[in-house]
Design an enzyme around this catalytic site. Structure first.
Site, short mmCIF file in Angstrom:
data_model
loop_
_atom_site.label_atom_id
_atom_site.label_comp_id
_atom_site.label_asym_id
_atom_site.label_seq_id
_atom_site.Cartn_x
_atom_site.Cartn_y
_atom_site.Cartn_z
N HIS A 1 48.05 -142.56 91.27
CA HIS A 1 47.47 -143.71 90.57
C HIS A 1 46.16 -144.08 91.24
O HIS A 1 46.03 -143.97 92.45
CB HIS A 1 48.43 -144.91 90.63
CG HIS A 1 48.12 -145.95 89.60
ND1 HIS A 1 47.19 -146.93 89.80
CD2 HIS A 1 48.60 -146.11 88.34
CE1 HIS A 1 47.12 -147.67 88.71
NE2 HIS A 1 47.96 -147.20 87.81
N ASP B 1 55.05 -144.05 84.58
CA ASP B 1 55.35 -143.05 83.55
C ASP B 1 56.34 -141.99 84.00
O ASP B 1 56.78 -141.18 83.18
CB ASP B 1 54.04 -142.35 83.12
CG ASP B 1 53.11 -143.32 82.41
OD1 ASP B 1 53.61 -144.12 81.62
OD2 ASP B 1 51.90 -143.26 82.66
#
Ligand code: CMC
Length: 428
Positions: free
Chosen positions: A306, A363
């Site tokens: 991320h 996710d």
């Protein structure tokens, strides 16, 4: 504001820039006058060090794995709150009391119906169209219908447009799904919750009554909470940039949906489950870890890494626990969940992932739940878009109501040819 200015020495001259402090988080150097004073731009492709706005909605501490909406930790909201309550919070800044929440929920419920002509748009798509393609088109098309809520300088009209978007998104998402499987559209039913209504519209069939499963309803609601907002991510910044020109709010959200679709952003949930299925069994994990580390192989571990989190994504923590709970409660076993758990463990113990601080993100586990609930992978990013709509409209409202708001207009470092004269085609 911090006491001491930031100092810049550029081409032999000294310049001072104010340092602004938020309530929490890194200070920012206010360089708005930099170009006028120095003739130079800053250079930050990908915005790794740039605060594009000030915002009071969502705070992330990526090093500590903290996510707060209006100050409330995501873990508490996911456990104790509802998506309607979080939506109110994001839009209005405070948690609602009981009657305010009932009123808000009622308002959203009464906007869930789509203009009947919207159904025609769906029928224009191929049956095998990706539902995100349908979402982009259908949400953009809303701008052709609701002209009484597009005067964006009017806060009441802005709020009506926001309510419409939050309310109509589940209807559009469910229609996109029903269309793809060749079933008739199911109209909203106002005695159901926001999430229960969505499940019925997505999985129901007009020939039979649909019973909302409370475990699935609660799980789906939690998934919506986990995706509701995430400060200035790519799609939210897209919505802000589109909205900064004064564009139609429905069109701005369609722009956000387009951005979200990419596999580096919201499309990662679909890509992550496809990856886990391709891996298939735990013995094949090492091969995929090696591929993810190989600079000559474009493969990445989807659902890992991320831009902001250099620690475990707090949404992934809740998501992992939710998968366990749901599979248990639904009495379902899914070998893909074991693959996911073992992949996570192996990656988190691998020096490459440790050194680069790559952890599972939201996710990584969401696809396992969504698939257990019965959604095909192509619907995963649609569900993300449905939930993120409230974040987009909250951020858009915040931007438009800022009296200092300007059109977003980045500059560039030009590397093309310098001026040259046109040569007629026969002489080239
Ligand atoms: N697998 C393998 N290596 C990775 C991964 C990964 N998933 N993510 C980052 N890296 C490596 C990357 O190769 C780079 O290595 P090096 O420094 O040697 O060039 C380093 O880590 C930094 O990566 P980056 O691409 O420069 O970092 P970024 O902040 O620009 O990208 C990201 C962040 C999310 C796009 C990236 O981690 C990624 O592509 N992850 C997979 C896709 C994904 O799961 N996206 C969902 C994000 S969370 C939900 C959302 O925002 O929508």
């Amino acid at each position: 504001m911090a006491d001491a200015p930031a100092k810049l020495n550029f081409e032999g001259k000294d310049f001072d820039y104010k340092v602004l402090s938020g309530t929490v988080g890194p200070d920012v150097i206010d360089i708005r006058k930099l170009y006028a004073q120095t003739g130079a731009f800053t250079y930050d492709p990908g915005f790794t060090s740039t605060a594009s706005c000030d915002s009071a909605i969502t705070y992330i501490d990526g090093d500590e794995g903290v996510l707060l909406h209006r100050g409330y930790p995501i873990g508490q909201l996911a456990e104790k709150s509802s998506f309607m309550e979080v939506s109110y919070l994001l839009l209005n800044g405070e948690l609602p009391d009981k009657s305010t929440l009932d009123h808000f929920t009622n308002t959203i419920t009464r906007h869930t119906m789509l203009h009947e002509q919207m159904a025609m748009f769906f029928r224009g798509f191929r049956r095998d169209a990706h539902p995100m393609a349908i979402m982009c088109g259908a949400v953009g098309a809303l701008s052709a219908f609701y002209h009484d809520s597009t005067e964006i300088t009017d806060p009441t009209q802005r709020m009506i447009a926001s309510h419409r978007l939050i309310a109509k998104m589940p209807t559009i998402a469910a229609m996109a799904y029903q269309y793809s499987v060749g079933r008739p559209f199911v109209y909203p039913q106002n005695n159901l919750s926001y999430t229960g209504n969505f499940l019925r519209m997505a999985f129901g069939n007009p020939a039979e009554p649909y019973e909302v499963n409370p475990i699935i309803e609660r799980t789906m609601d939690r998934i919506f909470i986990l995706h509701a907002d995430h400060e200035q991510n790519a799609s939210t910044s897209t919505v802000r940039l589109a909205g900064s020109s004064g564009a139609n709010p429905f069109a701005c959200i369609a722009a956000g949906i387009a951005c979200l679709w990419g596999p580096a952003h919201g499309g990662a949930n679909e890509a992550a489950l496809n990856m886990l299925r391709e891996i298939g069994t735990p013995d094949r994990i090492p091969h995929y870890i090696e591929r993810a580390k190989d600079k000559n192989d474009p493969f990445r571990l989807m659902g890992f890494g991320h831009r902001v989190y250099k620690n475990y994504d707090p949404r992934a923590t809740v998501m992992q626990q939710t998968v366990r709970d749901v599979l248990k409660e639904l009495n379902v076993t899914d070998p893909i969940f074991d693959v996911a758990l073992q992949l996570e463990e192996m990656a988190l113990n691998d020096p490459y992932f440790i050194e680069k601080k790559l952890f599972p993100n939201v996710d990584f586990y969401s696809g396992v739940i969504l698939s257990a609930i019965g959604f095909p992978t192509t619907m995963f990013t649609v569900l993300f878009a449905l939930a993120r709509t409230v974040g987009w409209v909250a951020q858009w409202n915040e931007m438009i109501s800022d009296p200092e708001q300007k059109i977003g207009r980045p500059r560039q470092l030009y590397t093309g040819p310098t001026q040259r004269d046109y040569v007629p085609v026969g002489q080239r």
